[in-house]
Design a protein around this motif. Sequence first.
Motif, PDB file in Angstrom:
ATOM      1  N   HIS A 217       0.870  -1.177   0.000  1.00 48.52           N
ATOM      2  CA  HIS A 217       0.000   0.000   0.000  1.00 48.52           C
ATOM      3  C   HIS A 217       0.903   1.222   0.000  1.00 48.52           C
ATOM      4  CE1 HIS A 217      -3.537   2.471   0.658  1.00 48.52           C
ATOM      5  NE2 HIS A 217      -2.736   3.212   1.417  1.00 48.52           N
ATOM      6  N   ARG A 218       0.655   2.098  -0.941  1.00 55.81           N
ATOM      7  CA  ARG A 218       1.402   3.356  -1.006  1.00 55.81           C
ATOM      8  C   ARG A 218       0.413   4.495  -0.916  1.00 55.81           C
ATOM      9  NH1 ARG A 218       6.678   3.603  -2.534  1.00 55.81           N
ATOM     10  NH2 ARG A 218       6.327   5.749  -3.131  1.00 55.81           N
ATOM     11  N   SER A 219       0.793   5.532  -0.209  1.00 58.87           N
ATOM     12  CA  SER A 219      -0.070   6.700  -0.093  1.00 58.87           C
ATOM     13  C   SER A 219       0.349   7.815  -1.047  1.00 58.87           C
ATOM     14  CB  SER A 219      -0.066   7.215   1.350  1.00 58.87           C
ATOM     15  OG  SER A 219       1.257   7.518   1.746  1.00 58.87           O
ATOM     16  N   SER A 220       1.417   7.576  -1.807  1.00 59.12           N
ATOM     17  CA  SER A 220       1.889   8.570  -2.766  1.00 59.12           C
ATOM     18  C   SER A 220       1.847   7.984  -4.181  1.00 59.12           C
ATOM     19  CB  SER A 220       3.305   9.016  -2.406  1.00 59.12           C
ATOM     20  OG  SER A 220       4.168   7.899  -2.385  1.00 59.12           O
TER      21      SER A 220
ATOM     22  N   ASN B 241      -2.426   9.134  -6.270  1.00 61.09           N
ATOM     23  CA  ASN B 241      -2.606   9.379  -4.832  1.00 61.09           C
ATOM     24  C   ASN B 241      -2.368   8.147  -3.984  1.00 61.09           C
ATOM     25  OD1 ASN B 241      -3.435  12.106  -5.225  1.00 61.09           O
ATOM     26  ND2 ASN B 241      -5.396  11.311  -5.961  1.00 61.09           N
ATOM     27  N   GLY B 242      -1.818   7.086  -4.583  1.00 61.43           N
ATOM     28  CA  GLY B 242      -1.574   5.865  -3.844  1.00 61.43           C
ATOM     29  C   GLY B 242      -2.790   4.963  -3.828  1.00 61.43           C
ATOM     30  N   CYS B 243      -2.558   3.705  -3.526  1.00 60.13           N
ATOM     31  CA  CYS B 243      -3.628   2.712  -3.401  1.00 60.13           C
ATOM     32  C   CYS B 243      -2.992   1.400  -2.933  1.00 60.13           C
ATOM     33  CB  CYS B 243      -4.376   2.512  -4.723  1.00 60.13           C
ATOM     34  SG  CYS B 243      -3.406   1.855  -6.066  1.00 60.13           S
TER      35      CYS B 243
END
Length: 181
Positions: free
Chosen positions: A129-132, A162-164
């Motif tokens: 999971h990335r938030s960027s 926006n990350g996912c």
Amino acid sequence: MTILRIDEIESSPWKNGGGVTREIAVARDDDERVLWRLSVADIARDGPFSSFEQTDRSMALLNGSGLDLIFFDSGNTLSLDRRGTILRYPGAPGPLARLRAGPCRAVNFMNSQGATPMALTVFREPEFHRSSQFILIPAEGAWLVNDGQEVVHPGSLLISRNGCAVSAAAPNGDNLAYLLA
């Protein structure tokens, strides 16, 4: 979030006629100078690569038998002969590309020296999971996005601004993707 099929991205022929490039994403500064560029190249025959001064390059194999990059100034040869390997080399002088056994397709990342550092990496983990922002280009296995709301297969790519969350469809299978972040 955007999912694109690589073959549907407009292609640009190389100056030397040895292949085509499909530009995935590019960042420019206020003066329109390229800071970084991610593309997929279909390499059809042996020939010289263009020279890009003050640029660091990374290349990874998506399909085909790969190629050798021959640097005549240093006498070095770099081989890209399997998926899951990333070649890193200077943008200038441009090397001579020699195909190993027919055409191949490769991910190509160029980052201008002094620009915000980004990196092309190999990704084999079952989930993340990335938030960027990031770009994911599958080479093996299907990848589920946001708990399976979307699926990304080899031959396509995911651009997340926006990350996912991303997970392998078969967590214990052969999973391989390239990640630009």
